[in-house]
Scaffold this active site. Structure first.
Site, PDB file in Angstrom:
ATOM      1  N   ALA A   1      36.730 -30.057 -91.649  1.00 19.74           N
ATOM      2  CA  ALA A   1      36.505 -30.633 -92.992  1.00 19.74           C
ATOM      3  C   ALA A   1      36.540 -32.217 -93.089  1.00 19.74           C
ATOM      4  O   ALA A   1      35.634 -32.622 -93.710  1.00 19.74           O
ATOM      5  CB  ALA A   1      37.615 -30.081 -94.012  1.00 19.74           C
ATOM      6  N   THR A   2      37.481 -33.041 -92.234  1.00 23.17           N
ATOM      7  CA  THR A   2      37.673 -34.067 -92.264  1.00 23.17           C
ATOM      8  C   THR A   2      36.032 -34.583 -91.835  1.00 23.17           C
ATOM      9  O   THR A   2      35.461 -35.610 -92.549  1.00 23.17           O
ATOM     10  CB  THR A   2      38.543 -34.779 -91.398  1.00 23.17           C
ATOM     11  OG1 THR A   2      40.022 -34.362 -92.019  1.00 23.17           O
ATOM     12  CG2 THR A   2      38.608 -36.272 -91.364  1.00 23.17           C
TER      13      THR A   2
ATOM     14  N   SER B   1      36.669 -25.545 -94.392  1.00 21.13           N
ATOM     15  CA  SER B   1      37.370 -25.579 -92.956  1.00 21.13           C
ATOM     16  C   SER B   1      37.816 -24.298 -92.521  1.00 21.13           C
ATOM     17  O   SER B   1      38.268 -23.516 -93.385  1.00 21.13           O
ATOM     18  CB  SER B   1      38.762 -26.609 -93.302  1.00 21.13           C
ATOM     19  OG  SER B   1      39.354 -26.354 -91.881  1.00 21.13           O
TER      20      SER B   1
ATOM     21  N   THR C   1      27.489 -29.643 -78.448  1.00 25.56           N
ATOM     22  CA  THR C   1      27.492 -28.291 -78.075  1.00 25.56           C
ATOM     23  C   THR C   1      28.229 -27.380 -78.997  1.00 25.56           C
ATOM     24  O   THR C   1      29.455 -27.876 -79.178  1.00 25.56           O
ATOM     25  CB  THR C   1      27.850 -27.887 -76.757  1.00 25.56           C
ATOM     26  OG1 THR C   1      26.851 -28.542 -75.864  1.00 25.56           O
ATOM     27  CG2 THR C   1      27.564 -26.461 -76.428  1.00 25.56           C
TER      28      THR C   1
ATOM     29  N   CYS D   1      48.998 -33.478 -93.142  1.00 20.11           N
ATOM     30  CA  CYS D   1      48.152 -34.575 -92.646  1.00 20.11           C
ATOM     31  C   CYS D   1      49.156 -35.974 -92.672  1.00 20.11           C
ATOM     32  O   CYS D   1      48.679 -36.986 -91.974  1.00 20.11           O
ATOM     33  CB  CYS D   1      46.953 -34.742 -93.264  1.00 20.11           C
ATOM     34  SG  CYS D   1      45.983 -33.367 -93.088  1.00 20.11           S
TER      35      CYS D   1
END
Length: 384
Positions: free
Chosen positions: A82-83, A206, A244, A326
């Protein structure tokens, strides 16, 4: 399925940091973790041979499951988390917004948004950070005054990762559009569990917050929203995210989204029961943030005079936190709780409990007993 792992593992109450991997997600991943002697599940999904096409098909199936929980009229772009998705949304769209130089966000946003916006400020954009009230919610009149004709984008979190409050994202999206701006929603803590803003232009999510694997996220883009890529190279992911893709991670994320879609009502009812049990057993604590406009799987609680660092050390039988994973180890008081107007001593006396699909009421009760016993002992020693 019990929330705590068998044996001596602690009761897990840190669902905002990450969620346990769903069995369905693990099963979906396993065929794409093949070895040299097995099926070609390890093939590159960007290769044109049969094995590559099979892997690519699995990626698209997963993309469809994830998109099914999104608004209609958009596309899902896989990212590393998500970041990255939030950086892609903010930085990617602003690259094409030269006439407009203003960004509007909220003081309680995740660092992935706040720090990106602060960096964009160094690139010539103007940042307006809206305050929140003591309940953690933004004032819509203040938002209306801030979102003007120079605003390029409004970025808002749906469910706060520390205090669980649900911002009025639909109203904020309307304000953004009325001013001709785009609206980016950080839906990491709400996707699959809380109604998404149907008029959002971009939504970041996420995998590991909905019982999927870590290392994968996605940015949903409404049709017609153009962004510039952050990563250049082969242009594999729709020309926006070179590199990839992992069929295993995509498949696990997709399976988790599919389960979330089918279990949404059951999960909501289970969370409501867990929340009520927690509120009963933590009756002597104060709740940080609105209790009405709140995701049921989060409780941020405080007891005045409590040393939470000591509490975390004393209560080894429960995995919980003092705030965002975080920001742990930074030594700084929570910017979210500080934004609510709490002084440092109250911020440092707050804990976060996160629970979800695999948590049981019994675990809530046992965790409450352990935390309350250690709290009583600590506060009693202060007065003795």
């Amino acid at each position: 399925m019990a929330g705590a792992v068998a044996g001596n593992a602690p009761i897990y109450l840190d669902y905002q940091a990450t969620t346990p991997l769903a069995p369905e997600a693990l099963a979906a991943m396993q065929p794409w973790l093949g070895d040299l002697t097995g099926p070609t599940g390890w093939a590159n999904p960007h290769s044109s041979h049969a094995a590559g096409r099979k892997a690519a098909a699995a990626v698209e199936v997963a993309r469809g499951h994830i998109a099914a929980l999104m608004p209609s009229g958009g596309r899902v772009v896989f990212t590393g988390g998500a970041t990255e998705a939030l950086n892609m949304g903010l930085r990617g769209v602003l690259a094409g917004q030269a006439p407009r130089r203003k960004i509007v966000t909220i003081a309680t946003e995740h660092a992935a948004v706040i720090d990106t916006c602060l960096w964009l400020e160094t690139q010539g954009f103007r940042l307006h950070i809206l305050p929140v009230g003591t309940d953690g919610l933004v004032d819509l009149d203040q938002a209306r005054a801030a979102i003007d004709g120079d605003t390029a984008i409004v970025a808002t979190m749906l469910v706060n990762n520390e205090i669980g409050v649900i911002q009025p994202v639909a109203a904020l999206a309307d304000l953004a559009h009325a001013a001709g701006a785009l609206f980016l929603c950080d839906a990491v803590q709400g996707y699959g569990r809380v109604a998404l803003p149907q008029s959002a232009d971009m939504i970041a999510i996420s995998g590991h917050k909905i019982h999927g694997p870590k290392g994968i996220g996605a940015l949903w883009l409404r049709d017609g929203v153009a962004i510039e890529p952050l990563i250049h190279g082969g242009g594999q992911e729709q020309g926006l995210r070179s590199g990839t893709l992992s069929p295993a991670l995509c498949a696990g994320f997709g399976a988790a989204a599919k389960v979330a879609a089918t279990r949404q009502q059951d999960d909501a009812e289970h969370l409501a029961a867990l929340q009520q049990a927690a509120l009963r057993h933590f009756a002597g604590w104060q709740v940080n943030g609105s209790l009405d406009q709140r995701y049921a799987g989060n409780l941020n609680l405080r007891r005045d005079g409590l040393d939470v660092s000591r509490l975390l050390s004393d209560v080894r039988g429960v995995a919980f936190s003092a705030g965002s994973a975080c920001a742990s180890g930074s030594g700084r008081p929570s910017h979210v709780l500080t934004a609510l107007g709490l002084p440092t001593e109250k911020v440092r006396s707050s804990i976060r409990l996160g629970f979800g699909r695999y948590t049981t009421v019994d675990e809530i009760e046992r965790a409450a007993h352990l935390i309350n016993s250690a709290t009583t002992s600590q506060l009693g020693s202060h007065t003795g």
